[in-house]
Design a protein around this motif. Sequence first.
Motif, PDB file in Angstrom:
ATOM      1  N   PRO A   1       8.829  49.739-108.742  1.00 17.56           N
ATOM      2  CA  PRO A   1       8.822  48.667-107.740  1.00 17.56           C
ATOM      3  C   PRO A   1       9.420  49.140-106.415  1.00 17.56           C
ATOM      4  N   ASP A   2       8.882  48.629-105.336  1.00 21.78           N
ATOM      5  CA  ASP A   2       9.397  48.930-104.001  1.00 21.78           C
ATOM      6  C   ASP A   2      10.597  48.024-103.736  1.00 21.78           C
ATOM      7  N   PRO A   3      11.786  48.602-103.503  1.00 27.97           N
ATOM      8  CA  PRO A   3      12.966  47.753-103.290  1.00 27.97           C
ATOM      9  C   PRO A   3      12.783  46.733-102.168  1.00 27.97           C
ATOM     10  N   LYS A   4      12.040  47.109-101.138  1.00 31.02           N
ATOM     11  CA  LYS A   4      11.908  46.178-100.007  1.00 31.02           C
ATOM     12  C   LYS A   4      11.120  44.923-100.383  1.00 31.02           C
ATOM     13  N   GLU A   5      10.261  45.021-101.398  1.00 34.50           N
ATOM     14  CA  GLU A   5       9.513  43.840-101.821  1.00 34.50           C
ATOM     15  C   GLU A   5      10.448  42.719-102.268  1.00 34.50           C
ATOM     16  N   PHE A   6      11.593  43.098-102.831  1.00 36.85           N
ATOM     17  CA  PHE A   6      12.515  42.099-103.373  1.00 36.85           C
ATOM     18  C   PHE A   6      13.345  41.419-102.290  1.00 36.85           C
ATOM     19  N   ILE A   7      13.465  42.039-101.134  1.00 34.96           N
ATOM     20  CA  ILE A   7      14.270  41.427-100.070  1.00 34.96           C
ATOM     21  C   ILE A   7      13.405  40.938 -98.917  1.00 34.96           C
ATOM     22  N   SER A   8      12.083  40.988 -99.096  1.00 31.15           N
ATOM     23  CA  SER A   8      11.176  40.548 -98.037  1.00 31.15           C
ATOM     24  C   SER A   8      10.604  39.164 -98.284  1.00 31.15           C
ATOM     25  N   ASN A   9      10.815  38.628 -99.477  1.00 31.36           N
ATOM     26  CA  ASN A   9      10.261  37.321 -99.807  1.00 31.36           C
ATOM     27  C   ASN A   9      11.193  36.611-100.785  1.00 31.36           C
ATOM     28  N   GLY A  10      11.495  35.356-100.471  1.00 29.68           N
ATOM     29  CA  GLY A  10      12.418  34.599-101.315  1.00 29.68           C
ATOM     30  C   GLY A  10      11.921  34.362-102.723  1.00 29.68           C
ATOM     31  N   LYS A  11      10.601  34.495-102.967  1.00 26.19           N
ATOM     32  CA  LYS A  11      10.066  34.280-104.305  1.00 26.19           C
ATOM     33  C   LYS A  11      10.452  35.405-105.259  1.00 26.19           C
ATOM     34  N   LYS A  12      10.761  36.591-104.724  1.00 27.57           N
ATOM     35  CA  LYS A  12      11.171  37.717-105.574  1.00 27.57           C
ATOM     36  C   LYS A  12      12.667  38.014-105.458  1.00 27.57           C
ATOM     37  N   ASP A  13      13.275  37.548-104.366  1.00 24.94           N
ATOM     38  CA  ASP A  13      14.685  37.845-104.102  1.00 24.94           C
ATOM     39  C   ASP A  13      15.549  36.797-104.799  1.00 24.94           C
ATOM     40  N   LYS A  14      15.878  37.046-106.080  1.00 22.07           N
ATOM     41  CA  LYS A  14      16.538  36.052-106.909  1.00 22.07           C
ATOM     42  C   LYS A  14      17.971  36.406-107.298  1.00 22.07           C
ATOM     43  N   ALA A  15      18.496  37.509-106.817  1.00 24.26           N
ATOM     44  CA  ALA A  15      19.860  37.898-107.169  1.00 24.26           C
ATOM     45  C   ALA A  15      20.867  36.924-106.547  1.00 24.26           C
ATOM     46  N   PRO A  16      22.054  36.801-107.133  1.00 26.87           N
ATOM     47  CA  PRO A  16      23.070  35.903-106.560  1.00 26.87           C
ATOM     48  C   PRO A  16      23.329  36.249-105.094  1.00 26.87           C
ATOM     49  N   LEU A  17      23.537  35.206-104.298  1.00 26.49           N
ATOM     50  CA  LEU A  17      23.654  35.411-102.852  1.00 26.49           C
ATOM     51  C   LEU A  17      24.794  34.547-102.311  1.00 26.49           C
ATOM     52  N   ASN A  18      25.860  35.209-101.823  1.00 23.04           N
ATOM     53  CA  ASN A  18      26.965  34.512-101.188  1.00 23.04           C
ATOM     54  C   ASN A  18      27.726  35.495-100.304  1.00 23.04           C
ATOM     55  N   VAL A  19      28.754  35.011 -99.639  1.00 23.12           N
ATOM     56  CA  VAL A  19      29.494  35.869 -98.706  1.00 23.12           C
ATOM     57  C   VAL A  19      30.115  37.059 -99.430  1.00 23.12           C
TER      58      VAL A  19
END
Length: 282
Positions: free
Chosen positions: A99-117
């Motif tokens: 998988p291309d790492p950028k695919e996961f941070i380019s669209n919210g449908k694939k970017d599912k990792a926990p996200l906070n400050v």
Amino acid sequence: MSFGGPQWPQEPQHRAETPDWAALADASAARARRRKWLLIGGCAAATVAVVAVVASAVVSDKGGASGKTASDLPTAPELPSETTQPRPSFSAVAPPLPPDPKEFISNGKKDKAPLNVDTFYPGKKLTMGNRVYTKGSTARTTNCASATEGQLGAVLRAKDCEQLLRATYTKDGVAVTIGVAVLPTEAQAQAVVKQSARRISPLYGSGIEGFCKGGPVCRFVGNSYGRYAYFTATGYLNGKSVTKGDTKAFQPGDDLAEFTFRQIVRRGELQASAAATAPAER
């Protein structure tokens, strides 16, 4: 005068005769030759017997219960021209690309990792090279426009900003607020940076007050990567203005922007790695 009477027969007289040495020698030689030929014949017979036994053993070992004898074996067997060993086979289907790492941070449908400050700015200090920055206040809001100044808020609202994360760091009298806006797609993040003045609101608290407040010139910079747009507001804590080519003020802002970019990249790499190893784990 002779006396008459019966006459006894006289014993024959023996004659001393010489042996025929030549005849004896011929006879002895003949006997020796006979013994030699008998010995050779016996050895030959024994050799033939041994060969026959070995040939029979070979046939028995290879032929098993087939009943073949040495006479059934070819005198000059031909070696096979090609091996009968199985050959390796290769799939005509190429393995899937990782998988291309950028695919996961380019669209919210694939970017599912926990996200906070804290996922972006962990710990109490941040080190870049030999420079160490102390972390102050942090904040998160889903009302992205409330943490901006000027045109940036309107553009974030128009591009459906999901949340905005901020953290402030200080070093040697310089303060930097770094803000990360999370957009649904990469195209929306790029549009935010292009269409705005990129003015993130400074985040005060934890003893950090006054920078970029009341008129001093501050430095505002923005950029994007994937679906993330990130901005810096840099100023002096004593109210001094940042001037053109001010290395002391520029360096902290550049360091925080570079660190944020690395964190976004790392976020994509971690999710791509997890996706690549998931099938093997199942």
